[in-house]
Design a protein around this motif. Structure first.
Motif, PDB file in Angstrom:
ATOM      1  N   PHE A 107       0.840  -1.199   0.000  1.00 17.92           N
ATOM      2  CA  PHE A 107       0.000   0.000   0.000  1.00 17.92           C
ATOM      3  C   PHE A 107       0.872   1.244   0.000  1.00 17.92           C
ATOM      4  O   PHE A 107       2.069   1.182   0.313  1.00 17.92           O
ATOM      5  N   THR A 108       0.267   2.353  -0.366  1.00 14.97           N
ATOM      6  CA  THR A 108       0.977   3.632  -0.464  1.00 14.97           C
ATOM      7  C   THR A 108       0.197   4.698   0.299  1.00 14.97           C
ATOM      8  O   THR A 108      -1.038   4.728   0.256  1.00 14.97           O
ATOM      9  N   ILE A 109       0.911   5.552   0.996  1.00 14.46           N
ATOM     10  CA  ILE A 109       0.273   6.642   1.735  1.00 14.46           C
ATOM     11  C   ILE A 109       0.821   7.992   1.266  1.00 14.46           C
ATOM     12  O   ILE A 109       1.918   8.072   0.709  1.00 14.46           O
ATOM     13  N   ASP A 110       0.041   9.032   1.511  1.00 15.89           N
ATOM     14  CA  ASP A 110       0.496  10.411   1.332  1.00 15.89           C
ATOM     15  C   ASP A 110       1.060  10.860   2.679  1.00 15.89           C
ATOM     16  O   ASP A 110       0.315  11.105   3.630  1.00 15.89           O
ATOM     17  N   ARG A 111       2.361  10.935   2.779  1.00 12.74           N
ATOM     18  CA  ARG A 111       3.026  11.202   4.057  1.00 12.74           C
ATOM     19  C   ARG A 111       2.607  12.519   4.697  1.00 12.74           C
ATOM     20  O   ARG A 111       2.634  12.663   5.929  1.00 12.74           O
ATOM     21  N   THR A 112       2.205  13.493   3.882  1.00 18.53           N
ATOM     22  CA  THR A 112       1.875  14.811   4.426  1.00 18.53           C
ATOM     23  C   THR A 112       0.626  14.770   5.302  1.00 18.53           C
ATOM     24  O   THR A 112       0.434  15.648   6.150  1.00 18.53           O
ATOM     25  N   LEU A 113      -0.225  13.756   5.114  1.00 19.82           N
ATOM     26  CA  LEU A 113      -1.414  13.620   5.965  1.00 19.82           C
ATOM     27  C   LEU A 113      -1.019  13.332   7.408  1.00 19.82           C
ATOM     28  O   LEU A 113      -1.788  13.585   8.341  1.00 19.82           O
ATOM     29  N   TRP A 114       0.170  12.785   7.593  1.00 23.31           N
ATOM     30  CA  TRP A 114       0.683  12.472   8.926  1.00 23.31           C
ATOM     31  C   TRP A 114       1.767  13.478   9.341  1.00 23.31           C
ATOM     32  O   TRP A 114       2.624  13.178  10.169  1.00 23.31           O
ATOM     33  N   ASN A 115       1.708  14.655   8.758  1.00 20.05           N
ATOM     34  CA  ASN A 115       2.601  15.762   9.113  1.00 20.05           C
ATOM     35  C   ASN A 115       4.072  15.442   8.870  1.00 20.05           C
ATOM     36  O   ASN A 115       4.958  15.872   9.605  1.00 20.05           O
ATOM     37  N   VAL A 116       4.345  14.685   7.819  1.00 18.77           N
ATOM     38  CA  VAL A 116       5.720  14.451   7.363  1.00 18.77           C
ATOM     39  C   VAL A 116       5.880  15.297   6.102  1.00 18.77           C
ATOM     40  O   VAL A 116       5.554  14.866   4.996  1.00 18.77           O
ATOM     41  N   ARG A 117       6.380  16.516   6.254  1.00 15.72           N
ATOM     42  CA  ARG A 117       6.331  17.515   5.179  1.00 15.72           C
ATOM     43  C   ARG A 117       7.681  17.826   4.546  1.00 15.72           C
ATOM     44  O   ARG A 117       7.764  18.675   3.653  1.00 15.72           O
ATOM     45  N   TYR A 118       8.725  17.178   4.954  1.00 14.19           N
ATOM     46  CA  TYR A 118      10.070  17.535   4.502  1.00 14.19           C
ATOM     47  C   TYR A 118      10.167  17.527   2.977  1.00 14.19           C
ATOM     48  O   TYR A 118       9.875  16.540   2.314  1.00 14.19           O
ATOM     49  N   LYS A 119      10.549  18.681   2.420  1.00 10.59           N
ATOM     50  CA  LYS A 119      10.735  18.870   0.977  1.00 10.59           C
ATOM     51  C   LYS A 119       9.516  18.454   0.147  1.00 10.59           C
ATOM     52  O   LYS A 119       9.630  17.966  -0.975  1.00 10.59           O
ATOM     53  N   SER A 120       8.340  18.695   0.704  1.00 10.55           N
ATOM     54  CA  SER A 120       7.106  18.441  -0.040  1.00 10.55           C
ATOM     55  C   SER A 120       6.756  19.663  -0.869  1.00 10.55           C
ATOM     56  O   SER A 120       6.800  20.801  -0.384  1.00 10.55           O
ATOM     57  N   ALA A 121       6.355  19.439  -2.112  1.00 13.66           N
ATOM     58  CA  ALA A 121       6.001  20.555  -2.994  1.00 13.66           C
ATOM     59  C   ALA A 121       4.749  21.284  -2.509  1.00 13.66           C
ATOM     60  O   ALA A 121       4.498  22.424  -2.899  1.00 13.66           O
ATOM     61  N   LYS A 122       3.980  20.645  -1.642  1.00 19.21           N
ATOM     62  CA  LYS A 122       2.775  21.287  -1.104  1.00 19.21           C
ATOM     63  C   LYS A 122       3.104  22.416  -0.144  1.00 19.21           C
ATOM     64  O   LYS A 122       2.303  23.323   0.055  1.00 19.21           O
ATOM     65  N   PHE A 123       4.287  22.351   0.458  1.00 23.67           N
ATOM     66  CA  PHE A 123       4.606  23.285   1.525  1.00 23.67           C
ATOM     67  C   PHE A 123       5.880  24.094   1.294  1.00 23.67           C
ATOM     68  O   PHE A 123       6.116  25.092   1.958  1.00 23.67           O
ATOM     69  N   TYR A 124       6.726  23.667   0.344  1.00 21.64           N
ATOM     70  CA  TYR A 124       7.989  24.361   0.112  1.00 21.64           C
ATOM     71  C   TYR A 124       8.209  24.603  -1.371  1.00 21.64           C
ATOM     72  O   TYR A 124       7.906  23.745  -2.201  1.00 21.64           O
ATOM     73  N   GLU A 125       8.759  25.746  -1.688  1.00 22.99           N
ATOM     74  CA  GLU A 125       9.134  26.047  -3.063  1.00 22.99           C
ATOM     75  C   GLU A 125      10.594  25.636  -3.256  1.00 22.99           C
ATOM     76  O   GLU A 125      11.512  26.279  -2.778  1.00 22.99           O
ATOM     77  N   LEU A 126      10.793  24.524  -3.949  1.00 24.77           N
ATOM     78  CA  LEU A 126      12.133  23.981  -4.133  1.00 24.77           C
ATOM     79  C   LEU A 126      12.387  23.677  -5.598  1.00 24.77           C
ATOM     80  O   LEU A 126      11.452  23.584  -6.400  1.00 24.77           O
ATOM     81  N   LEU A 127      13.659  23.499  -5.935  1.00 24.08           N
ATOM     82  CA  LEU A 127      13.991  23.074  -7.283  1.00 24.08           C
ATOM     83  C   LEU A 127      13.469  21.659  -7.509  1.00 24.08           C
ATOM     84  O   LEU A 127      13.333  20.864  -6.583  1.00 24.08           O
ATOM     85  N   ALA A 128      13.181  21.333  -8.739  1.00 17.60           N
ATOM     86  CA  ALA A 128      12.562  20.041  -9.055  1.00 17.60           C
ATOM     87  C   ALA A 128      13.366  18.858  -8.535  1.00 17.60           C
ATOM     88  O   ALA A 128      12.819  17.887  -8.040  1.00 17.60           O
ATOM     89  N   ASN A 129      14.695  18.930  -8.649  1.00 16.34           N
ATOM     90  CA  ASN A 129      15.504  17.783  -8.240  1.00 16.34           C
ATOM     91  C   ASN A 129      15.687  17.696  -6.721  1.00 16.34           C
ATOM     92  O   ASN A 129      16.292  16.767  -6.215  1.00 16.34           O
ATOM     93  N   GLN A 130      15.170  18.693  -5.985  1.00 14.59           N
ATOM     94  CA  GLN A 130      15.223  18.654  -4.522  1.00 14.59           C
ATOM     95  C   GLN A 130      13.898  18.210  -3.917  1.00 14.59           C
ATOM     96  O   GLN A 130      13.854  17.733  -2.787  1.00 14.59           O
ATOM     97  N   THR A 131      12.833  18.370  -4.647  1.00 11.42           N
ATOM     98  CA  THR A 131      11.512  18.073  -4.124  1.00 11.42           C
ATOM     99  C   THR A 131      11.315  16.561  -3.981  1.00 11.42           C
ATOM    100  O   THR A 131      11.653  15.792  -4.872  1.00 11.42           O
ATOM    101  N   MET A 132      10.752  16.160  -2.851  1.00 14.23           N
ATOM    102  CA  MET A 132      10.514  14.740  -2.597  1.00 14.23           C
ATOM    103  C   MET A 132       9.060  14.392  -2.843  1.00 14.23           C
ATOM    104  O   MET A 132       8.158  15.211  -2.599  1.00 14.23           O
TER     105      MET A 132
END
Length: 227
Positions: free
Chosen positions: A186-211
């Motif tokens: 199974f697969t989860i969306d980690r941000t639902l559990w407040n795991v936001r590190y380098k998420s494009a939903k919350f940070y403006e990062l270069l494409a190769n840095q975004t997780m």
């Protein structure tokens, strides 16, 4: 003179007593008691139905989760393992109907089974799973329904970092008299559990840095009937 002497003899013991009391109280005010912090590692609070033949106890040595995370472009992929601390599966009339699995977040490993690598230590810190504060994750099984041939859908709640969300997990379940084996992906969306590190939903990062926000799991659970 006799009256004065008697009065003095009565007052003197009282003064001595008060002096003794203050001699104990005053140092206490100057040097307050230091608060001793509890440095013991958090322990599991999960209660299991041991001894009940309807419950199969998870074997932590034979059960394992494999995890997979990646960059948003899919070029940088990381995999590893994590293990159960305890758990149980409930069987009624020969069918899996419920249970709970507790995952020990301190057992996170990388793909080489390394437990103290830079990657593993980062996954344990507040950027990801904040393991010191939240040492356990849990899967509560609330129902099991038929799916495709040979598969069941395990419905329940997944708790990570103290946050719970419903999940539906397709699984292959084999029930024998002495043991249950379940395999699922199974697969989860980690941000639902407040795991936001380098998420494009919350940070403006270069494409190769975004997780990627997706974390995939492949889980194998072996549970044995208690004798």
């Amino acid at each position: 003179m006799m009256k004065t002497s008697t009065y003095t003899s009565q007052i003197r013991p009282a003064i001595i007593l008060l002096s003794l009391i203050f001699s104990f109280l005053i140092p206490g005010c100057k040097d307050p008691v230091k608060k001793v912090e509890d440095t013991k590692a958090p322990t599991s609070s999960l209660k299991l139905h041991t001894g009940d033949h309807k419950y199969y106890m998870a074997d932590a040595k034979l059960s394992v989760l494999q995890w997979k995370g990646a960059s948003l472009n899919g070029l940088n992929t990381q995999t590893g393992y994590i293990y159960l601390s305890k758990g149980e599966l409930k069987v009624e009339s020969g069918r899996l109907t419920g249970g709970v699995l507790e995952i020990d977040m301190n057992t996170i490993e990388d793909k080489y089974h390394g437990a103290n690598s830079k990657l593993v230590n980062h996954l344990k810190d507040p950027d990801f799973f904040e393991v010191k504060k939240f040492p356990f994750a849990k899967i509560y099984i609330t129902s099991v329904t038929p799916a495709k041939i040979g598969l069941k859908t395990i419905n329940g709640d997944l708790t990570i970092k103290g946050i719970s969300h419903p999940v539906s997990i397709p699984a292959q379940v084999e029930i024998a008299d002495s043991a249950i084996t379940a395999n699922a992906k199974f697969t989860i969306d980690r941000t639902l559990w407040n795991v936001r590190y380098k998420s494009a939903k919350f940070y403006e990062l270069l494409a190769n840095q975004t997780m990627s926000d997706s974390i995939s799991f492949q889980i194998k659970v072996v549970a044995k009937k208690q004798r």
